[in-house]
Enzyme design. Structure first.
Site, mmCIF file in Angstrom:
data_model
loop_
_atom_site.group_PDB
_atom_site.id
_atom_site.type_symbol
_atom_site.label_atom_id
_atom_site.label_comp_id
_atom_site.label_asym_id
_atom_site.label_seq_id
_atom_site.Cartn_x
_atom_site.Cartn_y
_atom_site.Cartn_z
ATOM 1 N N LYS A 19 4.465 -14.469 4.439
ATOM 2 C CA LYS A 19 4.604 -15.429 3.119
ATOM 3 C C LYS A 19 6.472 -15.561 2.992
ATOM 4 O O LYS A 19 6.761 -15.047 1.885
ATOM 5 C CB LYS A 19 4.190 -14.838 2.049
ATOM 6 C CG LYS A 19 4.109 -15.712 0.610
ATOM 7 C CD LYS A 19 2.806 -16.868 0.942
ATOM 8 C CE LYS A 19 2.981 -17.707 -0.392
ATOM 9 N NZ LYS A 19 2.212 -19.000 -0.287
ATOM 10 N N ASP A 30 -1.499 -18.291 3.253
ATOM 11 C CA ASP A 30 -2.659 -19.150 2.436
ATOM 12 C C ASP A 30 -3.084 -20.364 3.471
ATOM 13 O O ASP A 30 -4.334 -20.501 3.596
ATOM 14 C CB ASP A 30 -2.160 -19.771 1.109
ATOM 15 C CG ASP A 30 -0.432 -20.276 1.233
ATOM 16 O OD1 ASP A 30 0.311 -19.862 2.264
ATOM 17 O OD2 ASP A 30 0.129 -21.085 0.382
ATOM 18 N N TYR A 43 0.725 -1.195 0.091
ATOM 19 C CA TYR A 43 0.059 0.061 -0.005
ATOM 20 C C TYR A 43 0.798 1.412 -0.054
ATOM 21 O O TYR A 43 0.375 2.113 0.294
ATOM 22 C CB TYR A 43 -1.004 -0.008 1.291
ATOM 23 C CG TYR A 43 -2.219 -1.129 1.278
ATOM 24 C CD1 TYR A 43 -1.844 -2.452 1.060
ATOM 25 C CD2 TYR A 43 -3.322 -0.722 1.170
ATOM 26 C CE1 TYR A 43 -2.555 -3.342 0.915
ATOM 27 C CE2 TYR A 43 -4.554 -1.735 1.039
ATOM 28 C CZ TYR A 43 -3.878 -3.197 0.962
ATOM 29 O OH TYR A 43 -4.866 -3.979 0.788
ATOM 30 N N ASP A 65 -5.606 -6.756 5.376
ATOM 31 C CA ASP A 65 -6.916 -6.301 4.692
ATOM 32 C C ASP A 65 -7.902 -7.593 4.269
ATOM 33 O O ASP A 65 -8.977 -7.612 4.545
ATOM 34 C CB ASP A 65 -6.182 -5.616 3.346
ATOM 35 C CG ASP A 65 -7.527 -4.753 2.795
ATOM 36 O OD1 ASP A 65 -8.715 -4.715 3.315
ATOM 37 O OD2 ASP A 65 -7.165 -3.900 1.785
#
Ligand code: NAI
Length: 335
Positions: free
Chosen positions: A174, A207, A127, A231
């Protein structure tokens, strides 16, 4: 008793409807408030030619506390998100979203005792707004992760866990793929975790975290993560407890705090009196607690709980037939 000065940004779409409902509910707690109403978003752009007029920052500079409805952001072009701009400019580095079941509300997961706390880093990651075209047909979006911001969000989450007697903090990442950026985020979380030995700390790849949140949401306690995962995961978590009309949010920095719902402007139902104001009302519960008005916060929260338990005046998104104002009247009557 000194009145609390609060900047009210009603926003776009259903924003003014849920903001008016929330102001009524907060004032019904008996806490003395002085609302300073300022416009930001599509309406401000049309009226003043500015998305975030200077008076918004001027007001927040004085009040330090804002209650904000959703504001529209164009997709794939146009202006930067107002939320992103406010969070960056005011240094609101914590995005906090508590996710709890409301009594009596039937969802696919309502037999589970869900009580999650989501801490999302609020100022960087993908962002950053740093995007450019490298050559025609190739674009680059920069993911920024800093030691400073990662440590601040990690510390905010562990401090909250300690204060609220939470037992476990899970960092979502991740880092198997983004070894440097998410790797740095994890390094900061581990460093902070080592200072809170009484709190269990673990890590989950994003995930896998999504799957576990759907299959075993009750095994989670507090989750901390960079901006983008936050988010997405906070909307997933909202779905567990009844959807976007329910879940509150707080954007907190060292000097300012803005409380807002997780949902957007809901253009499909705007202006029809159908919007559920629960999310913004529950954001106002967080705001009252932040202002030191813990009794009023508890009164408003209890009134919302009783209104859901009675299930007579709920809005359509949660299976009821009441309008925004009928639901608000019911909450006020419970108080
Ligand atoms: P949305 O949250 O506005 O709507 C998604 C669905 O949820 C719609 O069917 C809507 O009717 C329903 N919904 C949302 N809030 C509700 C409520 N309080 N009561 C009843 N139903 C509700 O998401 P969408 O359509 O992706 O975004 C619309 C606009 O909102 C976009 O311009 C987006 O940028 C903006 N947005 C602003 C946010 C903010 O200011 N905090 C957050 C998310 C989106």
């Amino acid at each position: 008793m000194m009145a609390h000065q609060i900047t009210l940004i009603p926003g776009d779409g259903i924003g003014p409807e849920v903001a008016d409902a929330t102001v009524r509910a907060v004032d019904a707690t008996g806490v003395a408030t002085e609302w300073e109403r300022v416009d930001a978003g599509a309406r401000a752009l049309a009226e003043y030619g500015q998305l975030i007029p200077d008076e918004v920052f001027a007001s927040l500079e004085i009040t330090r506390v804002g209650l904000k409805g959703p504001t529209a952001t164009p997709i794939g072009g146009g202006h930067q998100s107002i939320n992103v701009a406010l969070r960056k400019k005011l240094g609101l580095y914590v995005n906090f979203r508590p996710v709890r079941m409301l009594p009596g509300l039937k969802t696919r997961f309502s037999d589970l005792p869900l009580n999650l706390a989501i801490f999302r880093e609020n100022t960087e990651d993908l962002y950053s707004g740093l995007e450019h075209e490298v050559i025609p047909g190739v674009v680059e979006s920069l993911k920024i992760i800093t030691e400073k911001a990662s440590t601040k969000i990690a510390r905010a989450s562990f401090e909250y866990a300690r204060r609220e007697n939470r037992s476990k903090v899970t960092a979502i990442h991740k880092a198997n793929i983004m070894k440097l950026s998410d790797g740095l985020f994890l390094k900061c979380c581990r460093q902070v975790a080592s200072e809170y030995p009484e709190i269990q700390y673990n890590e989950l790849i994003v995930d896998n975290a999504c799957m576990q949140l759907v299959m075993r949401p009750e095994t989670f306690d507090l989750l901390v993560m960079p901006n983008l995962y936050g988010d997405i995961i906070s909307d997933l978590a909202a779905g567990l407890v009844g959807g976007l009309g329910i879940v509150p949010g707080a954007n907190i920095g060292d000097h300012h705090a803005i409380f807002e719902a997780v949902h957007g402007t809901a253009p499909d139902i705007a202006g029809k009196g159908l919007a559920n104001p629960t999310a913004l009302m529950q954001s106002a519960v967080l705001m009252l607690a932040h202002l030191g008005e813990r009794d009023a916060a508890a009164r408003l929260q209890n009134a919302i709980h009783k209104t859901y338990a009675a299930a007579e005046h709920l809005t359509f998104d949660v299976g009821g037939k009441a309008s925004t104002s009928e639901f608000t009247d019911a909450v006020i009557a419970q108080m």
